[in-house]
Design an enzyme around this catalytic site. Structure first.
Site, PDB file in Angstrom:
ATOM      1  N   ALA A 130       0.746  -1.232  -0.031  1.00  0.00           N
ATOM      2  CA  ALA A 130      -0.024   0.033   0.030  1.00  0.00           C
ATOM      3  C   ALA A 130       0.929   1.303  -0.022  1.00  0.00           C
ATOM      4  CB  ALA A 130      -0.923   0.040   1.179  1.00  0.00           C
ATOM      5  N   ASN A 196       2.121  -3.597   7.748  1.00  0.00           N
ATOM      6  CA  ASN A 196       2.860  -4.162   6.932  1.00  0.00           C
ATOM      7  C   ASN A 196       3.601  -3.023   6.050  1.00  0.00           C
ATOM      8  OD1 ASN A 196       2.547  -6.928   6.731  1.00  0.00           O
ATOM      9  ND2 ASN A 196       0.453  -6.753   6.038  1.00  0.00           N
ATOM     10  N   HIS A 226      -0.575   6.866   4.390  1.00  0.00           N
ATOM     11  CA  HIS A 226       0.824   6.535   4.644  1.00  0.00           C
ATOM     12  C   HIS A 226       1.716   7.699   4.226  1.00  0.00           C
ATOM     13  CE1 HIS A 226      -1.236   2.721   5.227  1.00  0.00           C
ATOM     14  NE2 HIS A 226      -1.653   2.872   4.081  1.00  0.00           N
TER      15      HIS A 226
END
EC number: 1.4.1.21
Length: 275
Positions: A130, A196, A226
């Protein structure tokens, strides 16, 4: 138009099997690049019918139970899937592609995976998942003085079922709250379903124990955000992505599924990026 990514040569075909049958696995199965053939899937006991319905292929609980040996095993199931099948596949010489990068925060398991890959003469490949900018981090890590901070910001519902519920009342939040600060290794171990990305950032750059991670529950966030902040002898950069989920599956990252498809496409390219 000429593309850097290329594709599999006409007539060539690579056989893959999937670990898992959830939204990410189903998306990968439905959008395979030309030249990639899905020949089977691995699932947990009792999930055979659901896996067959989702993917339309032969299903087994172990690699040796599949009717055809795959050239590549693609992990779409999370840490438990990699733990259940990764060592066996690598030891048997089957390459593994995984999005479960956080599982490598367990130093013992990471060493076992490396040993199995070497014994089998193959490799474990880590999908970017991601996040992006991992190529820049990897280059920066070749210099000196690299400092990296990863910040993961999600709406409260994105932290349900995680350790955050033990320290926050997610339903009562009125503003952003940081519920974890520490190393990327600690984040990946404490939040196996949520961090992750922290592990991927760390492994590409400064390492699991030198990368700082901050995890935030933010009722004002409309997406999973993120952010990477890095500086060192190379200079500095800041990267941010607002990731959307797969359509109809709010807990599954669209970019994670797409990163697996990109990795599959790149495998067949005569000209491709080095990252």
């Amino acid at each position: 138009m000429w593309k850097l990514w290329g594709s599999w040569p006409e007539g060539d075909r690579v056989r893959i099997a999937l670990i898992g049958h959830g939204p990410i696995a189903a998306h990968v199965a439905a959008h395979l690049p030309v030249g990639v053939q899905l020949t089977g899937a691995l699932c947990r006991p009792g999930r055979d019918d659901a896996a067959r319905a989702a993917l339309g292929v032969s299903v087994a609980q172990a690699l040796e139970g599949l009717p055809q040996r795959p050239d590549l095993l693609v992990d779409c199931a999370g840490h438990s899937g990699l733990r259940a099948h990764g060592l066996t596949a690598l030891g048997a010489g089957v390459e593994v592609l995984t999005v479960s990068v956080g599982a490598l925060a367990d130093a013992v398991f990471c060493a076992e995976l490396e040993d199995a890959a070497r014994a089998g003469g193959t490799r474990l490949c880590l999908a970017s998942g991601a996040i992006g900018a991992l190529d820049a981090l990897a280059a920066a890590a070749m210099g000196t003085g690299l400092q990296v901070t990863y910040t993961g910001r999600k709406p409260p519902q994105g932290w349900r079922g995680s350790r955050a519920e033990k320290v926050l009342d997610l339903k009562a939040l009125t503003g952003p709250v940081t519920h974890f600060t520490g190393t990327a290794r600690a984040a990946a171990q404490a939040y196996p379903k949520n961090a992750n990305v922290a592990a991927a950032v760390a492994l590409a750059g400064a390492g699991l124990d030198a990368t700082r991670a901050e995890l935030i529950a933010d009722p004002g966030a409309a997406a999973n955000i993120h952010e990477i902040a890095a500086e060192g002898a190379f200079g500095r950069f800041r990267f941010q992505i607002e990731g959307l989920p797969l359509p109809g599956n709010p807990r599954s990252s669209a970019l994670t599924a797409l990163s697996l498809l990109a990795a599959l496409r790149q495998r067949g390219a005569a000209i491709r990026p080095s990252f």
